[in-house]
Design a protein around this motif. Structure first.
Motif, short mmCIF file in Angstrom:
data_model
loop_
_atom_site.label_atom_id
_atom_site.label_comp_id
_atom_site.label_asym_id
_atom_site.label_seq_id
_atom_site.Cartn_x
_atom_site.Cartn_y
_atom_site.Cartn_z
N SER A 240 38.36 41.95 31.09
CA SER A 240 37.77 42.77 31.76
C SER A 240 38.08 44.23 30.15
O SER A 240 37.50 45.20 30.40
CB SER A 240 39.30 43.47 32.65
OG SER A 240 40.66 42.98 31.20
N SER A 243 34.32 43.82 29.19
CA SER A 243 33.30 44.83 30.18
C SER A 243 33.42 46.23 29.55
O SER A 243 33.14 47.33 30.21
CB SER A 243 33.88 44.51 31.57
OG SER A 243 33.79 43.35 31.82
N GLY A 312 41.76 44.81 33.64
CA GLY A 312 41.60 45.28 34.74
C GLY A 312 41.89 44.78 35.89
O GLY A 312 42.00 45.15 37.12
N ARG A 400 38.30 35.08 39.21
CA ARG A 400 37.61 36.89 38.96
C ARG A 400 38.41 37.37 40.06
O ARG A 400 38.52 38.95 40.18
CB ARG A 400 36.66 36.39 39.91
CG ARG A 400 35.18 38.09 40.27
CD ARG A 400 35.32 38.95 38.88
NE ARG A 400 34.28 39.73 39.79
CZ ARG A 400 34.54 41.22 40.22
NH1 ARG A 400 36.28 41.14 40.50
NH2 ARG A 400 34.25 42.02 40.18
N VAL A 453 31.71 42.24 34.84
CA VAL A 453 32.99 41.34 34.89
C VAL A 453 32.37 39.48 36.30
O VAL A 453 32.95 38.68 35.60
CB VAL A 453 34.24 41.80 35.73
CG1 VAL A 453 35.07 40.50 36.37
CG2 VAL A 453 34.36 43.27 35.20
#
Length: 561
Positions: A240, A243, A312, A400, A453
């Motif tokens: 996260s 990203s 995230g 994920r 991600v």
């Protein structure tokens, strides 16, 4: 005729004892010789971490496995391969296997770990650091569950569980007749990897308006960590953060493209490697820029360093600092701008500052900003986690589904808006807190965040697996080059005389489970063969007597008149 045959056999075997074995033993061996061992199943296993950090060894120190399978329910585990399912795993059971000098431990993981009950996931995440806290000579492997492996576990569990409730004779008979599994790895013993290079990347957006411009540094480490390197996907920690950093490079590169919005700040972006190993990439980068060069943005005028770590999920944001910022400084401005953006634009988010002093006595630093704080650079870490001790930061369970892209997008917008308000000095210019800069064509792209991600979590990114030629490094370099200038690689290798870190190989192997009979079966088989041969020998030596007895029994009785 039968009387003559009896005399021939009797004389032949009495006069030539070896002839008995020449005739009968080959026949017996052909009949009772076991078939070759059958390979019941071949599957991939992932070994527990093995590394040295600052001279201290961690994880398992062995990789070779060739022993019989048992479950932890068995009474005796010595020199056995103990198989456990994650659903039944506990630290006490794990310690029981180690105390009894088990030959190895294999932990079976579900195919879809995100579908596991949350309490089991949380429990295992908290146990991972304890498993790695000290070294062990027992090989510890992890395997993903499939039908064949589950069948092996079920049969082994049945065999192990039934022995405790049976008598000694029943246990002996059950042991002799049951099928077992011999677990064998195909790899060699692990050895240290020499000259391993940890790669970090930097790129910049140069400000306009003078030479001595302040520099804002944005940092995120890309590597992952868990109890097994090949299973460490690090979705939230720190996929996260990476990203978000890549999205910030895209957004601010657009602002710096136009003369009207080209700010008087240098923006330096750094994607560090070795973050999970006490931030080795950041440490070397600081040494290169502060000790081994005369011209560096880090030497001139650093406004602050913002480290992005685990962003995230959650509805909270914590700004972790080693030293509370003083009023009137750029770092204090960022703190206030974050509060302003959260309060005015995202009231559902709870924002607060967490103060923790750097403890140099600890083996591991708590957050990445402490590396900069040691070199007296103003720095802090933004995270949705309230503490560095959160088990989620170093777990194979960080997959994920742990990243909520909508919340990652919201947090990215908070950071982007706060940074923009700092570099354009919007608060002092009277701009309201609800003024949004990144809208319409400039808005945060949730699809882009999601794609990054997805890509990052498609492969494990443990520091031992990402070398300088890795696709992870080359793709990150390409993404940074799209939006930044002067993108460079930085490498760190361990000192050969006094290495700060040492990695080991054989982290992924193929394991074979062979269906075998236990050793006691061979003993009983040998006894049966010996008894059979003894009976045959006695029968042949006394063939005449045996024949006369059989003839007398089978001869019809004469009728009496």
């Amino acid at each position: 005729m039968f009387e003559e045959a009896s005399e021939v056999f009797d004389n032949m075997f009495k006069s030539s004892f070896p002839l008995t074995f020449i005739v009968f033993i080959p026949a017996v061996l052909i009949l009772v010789s076991p078939l070759p061992a059958e390979a019941a199943h071949e599957f991939t296993v992932y070994r527990m971490q093995q590394y040295d950090l600052q001279g201290q060894p961690y994880g398992t120190r062995n990789a070779i496995l060739n022993t019989e399978a048992r479950t932890v329910e068995a009474e005796v585990l010595s020199r056995r391969c103990v198989i456990m399912r994650l659903a039944d795993f506990s630290y006490d059971k794990y310690q029981k296997a180690l105390r009894q000098s088990a030959g190895a431990v294999v932990i079976i993981l579900p195919k879809n770990m995100s579908a596991m009950p949350q309490d089991i996931v949380q429990q295992f995440m908290e146990l991972e650091p304890e498993m790695l806290a000290t070294e062990t000579i027992v090989p510890v492997y992890f395997a993903e569950e499939d039908e064949e492996l589950l069948s092996i576990y079920t049969q082994t569990l049945t065999s192990s569980s039934s022995q405790g409730s049976l008598s000694a004779a029943e246990v002996l008979l059950h042991t002799a007749t049951a099928n077992g599994f011999q677990m064998v790895t195909s790899g060699a013993q692990s050895k240290a990897i020499s000259d391993w290079a940890i790669t970090s990347l930097e790129g910049r957006l140069t400000g306009v308006g003078g030479e001595d411009l302040p520099t804002i540094v944005v940092v995120a480490h890309y590597d992952t960590f868990g109890v097994a390197p090949w299973l460490s996907y690090g979705a939230d920690s720190n996929g996260s953060g990476v990203s978000m950093l890549l999205e910030l490079t895209r957004l601010f590169s657009k602002l710096y493209t136009y003369k009207r919005t080209h700010a008087a700040y240098n923006l330096l972006f750094f994607v560090s490697g070795g973050g999970k190993f006490n931030y080795q990439g950041t440490k070397r980068w600081l040494e290169d820029n502060l000790d081994h060069t005369d011209s560096s943005l880090l030497q001139d005028n650093v406004a602050f360093v913002l480290c992005l770590d685990t962003l995230g999920n959650g509805d909270s944001l914590y700004l972790h600092v080693s030293k509370p910022p003083k009023e009137g400084t750029p770092q204090y401005s960022l703190l206030k701008e974050l509060e302003t953006v959260v309060t005015s634009q995202h009231p559902e988010v709870k924002f607060s500052m967490v103060h923790k002093k750097i403890n140099l006595a600890d083996d591991m630093l708590a957050w990445e900003h402490e590396r900069f704080g040691i070199r007296r650079l103003p720095a802090f870490t933004l995270s949705h986690l309230p503490s560095h001790r959160s088990a989620q930061r170093s777990s194979i369970m960080d997959v994920r589904p742990h990243v909520d892209v909508s919340k990652l997008s919201r947090n990215t917008k908070v950071v982007a808006e706060a940074l923009a308000r700092v570099i354009y000095n919007l608060t002092e210019k009277g701009a309201s807190g609800d003024l949004q800069i990144f809208t319409e064509q400039m808005q945060v792209q949730e699809e882009h965040l999601s794609a990054v991600v997805d890509w990052l979590t498609a492969q494990p990114r443990a520091a031992q697996l990402v070398d300088k030629d890795s696709s992870v490094v080359s793709t990150l370099e390409y993404q940074l080059s799209r939006y930044l200038k002067d993108v460079k690689r930085h490498y760190v290798k361990a000192d050969k005389r006094d290495p700060e870190f040492v990695f080991y190989d054989q982290l992924k192997q193929t394991m074979n489970a062979y269906r075998v009979k236990p050793a006691i079966f061979d003993l009983l088989l040998a006894l049966c063969i010996a008894a059979y041969l003894g009976m045959m020998y006695l029968a042949i030596q006394n063939f005449g007597l045996l024949y006369s007895i059989v003839r007398r029994i089978t001869q019809p009785k004469a009728k009496v008149h």
